[in-house]
Design an enzyme around this catalytic site. Structure first.
Site, mmCIF file in Angstrom:
data_model
loop_
_atom_site.group_PDB
_atom_site.id
_atom_site.type_symbol
_atom_site.label_atom_id
_atom_site.label_comp_id
_atom_site.label_asym_id
_atom_site.label_seq_id
_atom_site.Cartn_x
_atom_site.Cartn_y
_atom_site.Cartn_z
ATOM 1 N N ARG A 6 0.877 -1.173 0.000
ATOM 2 C CA ARG A 6 0.000 0.000 0.000
ATOM 3 C C ARG A 6 0.912 1.218 0.000
ATOM 4 O O ARG A 6 1.590 1.494 0.997
ATOM 5 C CB ARG A 6 -0.895 -0.028 1.237
ATOM 6 C CG ARG A 6 -1.904 1.118 1.357
ATOM 7 C CD ARG A 6 -2.735 0.903 2.612
ATOM 8 N NE ARG A 6 -3.631 1.997 2.908
ATOM 9 C CZ ARG A 6 -4.909 2.083 2.526
ATOM 10 N NH1 ARG A 6 -5.431 1.108 1.806
ATOM 11 N NH2 ARG A 6 -5.657 3.108 2.872
ATOM 12 N N HIS A 58 -6.856 1.207 -7.039
ATOM 13 C CA HIS A 58 -7.153 0.465 -5.805
ATOM 14 C C HIS A 58 -7.864 -0.824 -6.233
ATOM 15 O O HIS A 58 -9.060 -1.011 -5.992
ATOM 16 C CB HIS A 58 -8.042 1.309 -4.896
ATOM 17 C CG HIS A 58 -8.064 0.856 -3.469
ATOM 18 N ND1 HIS A 58 -7.491 -0.329 -3.045
ATOM 19 C CD2 HIS A 58 -8.621 1.420 -2.345
ATOM 20 C CE1 HIS A 58 -7.670 -0.469 -1.753
ATOM 21 N NE2 HIS A 58 -8.353 0.570 -1.301
ATOM 22 N N GLN A 116 -9.918 -3.188 -3.747
ATOM 23 C CA GLN A 116 -11.202 -2.582 -3.429
ATOM 24 C C GLN A 116 -12.196 -2.825 -4.552
ATOM 25 O O GLN A 116 -13.376 -3.125 -4.312
ATOM 26 C CB GLN A 116 -11.033 -1.080 -3.200
ATOM 27 C CG GLN A 116 -12.320 -0.329 -2.900
ATOM 28 C CD GLN A 116 -12.913 -0.701 -1.560
ATOM 29 O OE1 GLN A 116 -12.249 -0.621 -0.534
ATOM 30 N NE2 GLN A 116 -14.170 -1.112 -1.551
ATOM 31 N N ASP A 171 -16.781 8.596 -2.693
ATOM 32 C CA ASP A 171 -15.556 8.467 -1.908
ATOM 33 C C ASP A 171 -15.252 9.834 -1.306
ATOM 34 O O ASP A 171 -15.880 10.840 -1.665
ATOM 35 C CB ASP A 171 -14.410 7.989 -2.812
ATOM 36 C CG ASP A 171 -13.156 7.594 -2.050
ATOM 37 O OD1 ASP A 171 -13.227 7.457 -0.806
ATOM 38 O OD2 ASP A 171 -12.093 7.436 -2.680
ATOM 39 N N CYS A 223 -16.244 3.203 -0.198
ATOM 40 C CA CYS A 223 -15.123 2.337 0.167
ATOM 41 C C CYS A 223 -14.678 2.527 1.609
ATOM 42 O O CYS A 223 -13.924 1.691 2.135
ATOM 43 C CB CYS A 223 -13.959 2.547 -0.794
ATOM 44 S SG CYS A 223 -13.352 4.244 -0.857
ATOM 45 N N ARG A 247 -14.135 -7.150 1.320
ATOM 46 C CA ARG A 247 -12.688 -6.970 1.142
ATOM 47 C C ARG A 247 -11.930 -8.241 1.558
ATOM 48 O O ARG A 247 -10.913 -8.594 0.969
ATOM 49 C CB ARG A 247 -12.188 -5.768 1.962
ATOM 50 C CG ARG A 247 -12.607 -4.398 1.451
ATOM 51 C CD ARG A 247 -12.002 -4.081 0.085
ATOM 52 N NE ARG A 247 -10.568 -4.258 0.077
ATOM 53 C CZ ARG A 247 -9.688 -3.338 0.487
ATOM 54 N NH1 ARG A 247 -10.123 -2.170 0.940
ATOM 55 N NH2 ARG A 247 -8.390 -3.574 0.425
#
Length: 294
Positions: free
Chosen positions: A100, A127, A130, A213, A253, A281
């Protein structure tokens, strides 16, 4: 699939297989319990995380692998030690490297110098983990080749992976954002006829899924005030969500800044699936690890 760095680099059949695998794993959490016994999974976090870290660690453990969690203060990736050197050292210890990071170029360099599979846990460009969970959640509501998804907000990494995934699997994607905050041209071009980009918030009308988001992601804190002004008309509230289909679902998310990009009314709406999405996830991560190592 050798690495999982971006949805844009993933084939449609592979992505569909990941979503299907994640869905089957969710039905039986004990499925593949020992599939990765003895495997060593490296998890590197340059940025803080809740869902990504916990889902990655638990996914590894529940399939019998051993997760090794590393932070930037320990590794000094690109500061204390060159990225290529870190890649080649960790490659000698680990069966898979998941990172990440702030800069997508770091992932590309890691993948270039490491023979082990590399997974993008988040970068400034995509991402993808996700997105697999997002697509799994959407598929629980409507077939992916029939769905209309309206993403409202910043054309960021989450938006990039979502729009690439929805259009790749045959759905229609509408990106609704203020001028100057559109997604990258490379992702827009890849969306083909299944993608539209609009600055009109009413473009959510008739959508099966409304997604948003945060307006300012990690690293953009200095822009928060200016972004709040630019995005003021793009808050997903009851009125905006009401423009979608009566049976529409809402996705985010997380973490959500309640009162900014979305109101409490929508987060707590019966059509909200944000916590199913967060749970997914875990199942999505298992599917990704299985695809690369199983």
């Amino acid at each position: 699939m050798i690495d999982f760095i971006g949805i844009l680099d993933t084939r449609a059949d592979t992505l569909a297989r990941l979503v299907d695998s994640a869905s089957r794993i969710k039905q039986d959490r004990g499925l593949h319990r020992s599939a990765l016994t003895g495997m060593r999974i490296g998890l590197f976090f340059e940025k803080p995380s809740t869902r990504t870290r916990v889902s990655s660690e638990i996914a590894s453990v529940e399939m019998g692998a051993y997760p090794v969690v590393l932070g930037q203060h320990e590794v000094g990736l690109g500061t204390r030690e060159a990225v290529r050197d870190v890649a080649r050292v960790l490659d000698r210890y680990l069966d898979l490297l998941a990172l990440r990071v702030f800069n997508h170029s770091v992932l590309v360099e890691i993948a270039r110098y490491a023979e082990a599979p590399v997974v993008n846990l988040l970068s400034d460009v995509e991402h993808p983990c996700q997105a697999v969970a997002d697509l799994q959640t959407i598929a629980e509501h409507r077939p992916l080749d029939e769905v209309v998804v309206a993403y409202v907000g910043d054309g960021n990494n989450v938006c990039h992976s979502l729009m690439a995934g929805v259009t790749l699997l045959g759905g229609d994607m509408r990106v609704v954002c203020p001028p100057g905050f559109e997604p990258s041209a490379r992702f827009v071009e890849s969306g083909g006829d299944g993608l539209t980009v609009s600055s009109d918030p009413r473009a959510v009308e008739g959508a099966d899924v409304v997604y948003t988001d945060v307006w300012a992601s990690m690293g953009q804190e200095s822009e928060a005030r200016a972004r709040a002004e630019a995005f003021a008309a793009y808050r997903v509230d009851g009125a905006m969500f009401g423009l979608a289909r009566p049976d529409a679902i809402f996705l985010h998310c997380l973490p959500a800044h309640r009162g900014d990009e979305v109101t409490d009314e929508v987060i707590e709406h019966p059509g909200s699936r944000v916590f199913d999405q967060a749970e997914n996830r875990l199942h999505a991560m298992k599917a990704i690890l299985l695809e690369l190592l199983g």
